[in-house]
Design a protein around this motif. Structure first.
Motif, short mmCIF file in Angstrom:
data_model
loop_
_atom_site.label_atom_id
_atom_site.label_comp_id
_atom_site.label_asym_id
_atom_site.label_seq_id
_atom_site.Cartn_x
_atom_site.Cartn_y
_atom_site.Cartn_z
N SER A 130 20.30 27.34 -25.40
CA SER A 130 21.04 26.14 -25.55
C SER A 130 22.67 26.43 -25.73
O SER A 130 23.37 25.56 -25.91
CB SER A 130 20.48 25.45 -26.90
N TYR A 158 16.32 28.08 -29.80
CA TYR A 158 17.21 27.06 -29.29
C TYR A 158 17.38 26.06 -30.16
O TYR A 158 16.63 25.87 -31.06
CB TYR A 158 16.92 26.64 -27.85
N ASN A 159 18.64 25.68 -30.02
CA ASN A 159 18.94 24.68 -30.86
C ASN A 159 18.31 23.28 -30.72
O ASN A 159 18.08 23.03 -29.07
CB ASN A 159 20.41 24.11 -30.86
N TRP A 164 19.42 18.03 -33.92
CA TRP A 164 20.75 18.31 -33.84
C TRP A 164 21.72 17.25 -33.69
O TRP A 164 22.95 17.24 -33.73
CB TRP A 164 21.10 19.21 -32.80
N PRO A 239 22.07 21.36 -27.30
CA PRO A 239 20.78 21.15 -27.80
C PRO A 239 19.67 20.72 -27.02
O PRO A 239 19.85 19.75 -26.03
CB PRO A 239 20.89 20.67 -29.50
N GLN A 299 16.21 22.10 -36.75
CA GLN A 299 17.50 22.44 -35.62
C GLN A 299 17.11 23.65 -34.83
O GLN A 299 17.89 23.56 -33.60
CB GLN A 299 18.56 22.70 -36.57
#
Ligand SMILES: C[S@@+](CC[C@H](N)C(=O)[O-])C[C@H]1O[C@@H](n2cnc3c(N)ncnc32)[C@H](O)[C@@H]1O
Length: 502
Positions: A130, A158-159, A164, A239, A299
């Motif tokens: 991300s 990953y976000n 997020w 994200p 997140q």
């Protein structure tokens, strides 16, 4: 900031050195089994190939190589500073089964350099997906398509969206203010953060009312500049929804199995009964995960994918899970039977408490622990609670001593720690029993190196003097107590794992 080769990702400040247990092969295997996907973990002396993409300084890859001398490890990053640090550590520890490659993932799959990369049994990508643009992600998918074996396991963090969502504006403000400021990326991140704090203090509705934005901004005060620059100053940071990541990785024939954070695979611990009832009306895994992500403050996702997922029936899955062996990574007095989970505080029942206490006494097979509480037959729950609460790790092999490669790397890592004031980020120590790293603070790395050099705990006073030399006198007592706590609580674990001699 250098703009020529880095395609908008931060390249003028080296990333923090860290080890993340989700990158470990056994942890990927646990996720697969929990998700009813078969795995073929290598036998203790088998060869295997491990690939890390966007390896940073390569601590995870180095620990994997040192812990598994029969394996071949390839660690790839396009930042020459990262490659130089990782390769330098490999040289110092005389590891001959790891190769650091300086290459841009956007183009690597199409280049001749890719020919020399062996097809991987395990792949890890932590903190990459991300933070990079679509061309790099497309290059990663091509490389995964070409360089994963049938049956390979792939870890990706990953976000994640929608969690997020509440802080996207914060990232944008830091990034936009930062890039208008001169100097290196860490100074730019600092300038961006200063503006974000000012805007919050001036009464920004968003920065005060979005709990995530507000919390993240406050938390930055404790974070390293290196981490903050990589987290906030990447031009392509975005994200992602799990559904989109799963769709992109499907192009490399990869299929989602489960989370590398074991507790997240237990809806009973993660969701309320009402949320579970809604989710359980659906069988499509992507939709179920989306519902979960709508309910959880998740997140950062740690997903595990398999190439050619072979589905197991529940009875086969339980039989495979019962064969797993867990080893304690905390001492018995640290036993925790109440665990914080999104659905609240989960208090384990008596049978689970008995099994957990037994697990902290030494290496144990999940099936044998279950036999301590007749009537309990949920190996996935037991192993996930033990591993997910960070009280145990999975063993890759139980017999034999630590290989010399692990001792050498652990000495090299510990010898770099000279002061507790300087030492910040969590790192690791190589363990052949775990087939990966044991999470370890710089202090624990220091102690391990001293014990490997033949010193004993009676040298604690000298260690305290050395580690606290540049610490103000008022805080020396604190240094003394943390060194003693490390000796009491961590050294027994290091001995049990044979990271240090008895
Ligand atoms: C947040 S860091 C994570 C590093 C490491 N995985 C860790 O967790 O410590 C992301 C890494 O990806 C690397 N990277 C970013 N874009 C890349 C690209 N196009 N090709 C190769 N590496 C890249 C960066 O240099 C950086 O080391």
């Amino acid at each position: 900031m250098t703009r020529s080769w880095n395609s908008g990702y931060v390249a003028d400040v080296a990333y923090v050195e860290g080890f993340y247990v989700q990158q470990s092969p056994a942890r990927m295997a646990l996720a697969c089994l929990t998700g009813n996907v078969a795995v073929d973990l290598p036998e203790p002396d088998d060869a295997a190939c491990y690939l890390e993409l966007g390896c940073g300084c390569g601590i995870g890859a180095l620990l994997t190589a040192a812990a598994n001398p029969n394996w071949q490890v390839t660690a790839i990053d396009y930042n020459p500073a990262h490659i130089a640090i990782g390769a330098g550590l490999a040289r110092a520890a005389r590891l001959d089964n790891i190769r650091f490659l300086e290459a841009d993932l956007a183009q690597l799959a199409a280049s001749s350099m890719a020919d020399s990369i062996p097809a991987a049994d395990f792949v890890s990508m932590h903190g990459l997906w991300s933070w990079v643009g679509s061309e790099v992600r497309a290059g990663i998918v091509k490389l995964l398509g070409a360089k994963t074996r049938p049956g390979a396991l792939v870890h990706i963090s990953y976000n994640a969206l929608p969690a997020w969502q509440g802080a996207i504006g914060l990232q944008r403000l830091i990034f936009e203010a930062g890039r208008r400021s001169s100097g290196r990326s860490d100074l730019q991140a600092e300038a961006g953060l200063a503006l974000a704090r000012e805007v919050k203090e001036a009464g920004s509705k968003y920065l005060t009312e979005s709990p995530l934005a507000s919390e993240l901004l406050d938390a930055t005060a404790e974070m390293s500049r290196e981490y903050l620059s990589h987290e906030y100053m990447s031009a392509h940071w975005a994200p992602a929804f799990h559904a989109d990541v799963a769709a992109e990785l499907a192009l490399a024939k990869l299929e989602w199995a489960a989370s590398a954070n074991p507790l997240e695979n237990f809806p009973e611990l993660m969701l309320t009964p009402e949320q579970r009832a809604v989710m359980d009306r659906h069988t499509d895994p992507v939709l179920r995960e989306l519902i979960k992500d709508m309910c959880l403050p998740r997140q950062l996702r740690h997903d595990v994918f398999g190439r050619g997922a072979r589905r197991l029936r529940n009875v086969e899955r339980d039989a495979a899970l019962a064969q797993l062996i867990v080893v304690p990574v905390v001492v018995p007095s640290e036993l925790q039977t109440k665990i914080h989970v999104p659905a609240g505080m989960a208090e384990m029942g008596e049978p689970l408490k008995t099994m957990m206490a037994a697990a902290l006494r030494g290496p144990a097979r999940i099936g044998d622990l279950l036999a301590l509480a007749p009537g309990r037959s949920n190996p996935a729950e037991l192993v996930s609670v033990l591993v997910g609460s960070h009280q145990c790790q999975l063993a890759m092999r139980l017999d034999g001593m630590q290989p010399q490669s692990a001792d050498r790397l652990n000495r090299v890592l510990g010898a770099r720690v000279h002061s507790l004031a300087e030492a910040k980020s969590m790192s690791g120590l190589a363990s052949a029993r775990l087939g990966t790293g044991l999470a370890a603070s710089p202090l624990v790395q220091f102690v391990a190196a001293r014990l490997l050099d033949g010193e004993r705990e009676d040298k604690a006073a000298a260690w305290i003097e050395l580690l606290g030399a540049d610490i103000v006198p008022e805080k020396r007592e604190k240094v003394r107590s943390i060194v003693h706590a490390a000796i009491e609580q961590r050294v027994p674990i290091l001995r049990q794992l044979r990271i240090v001699p008895d």
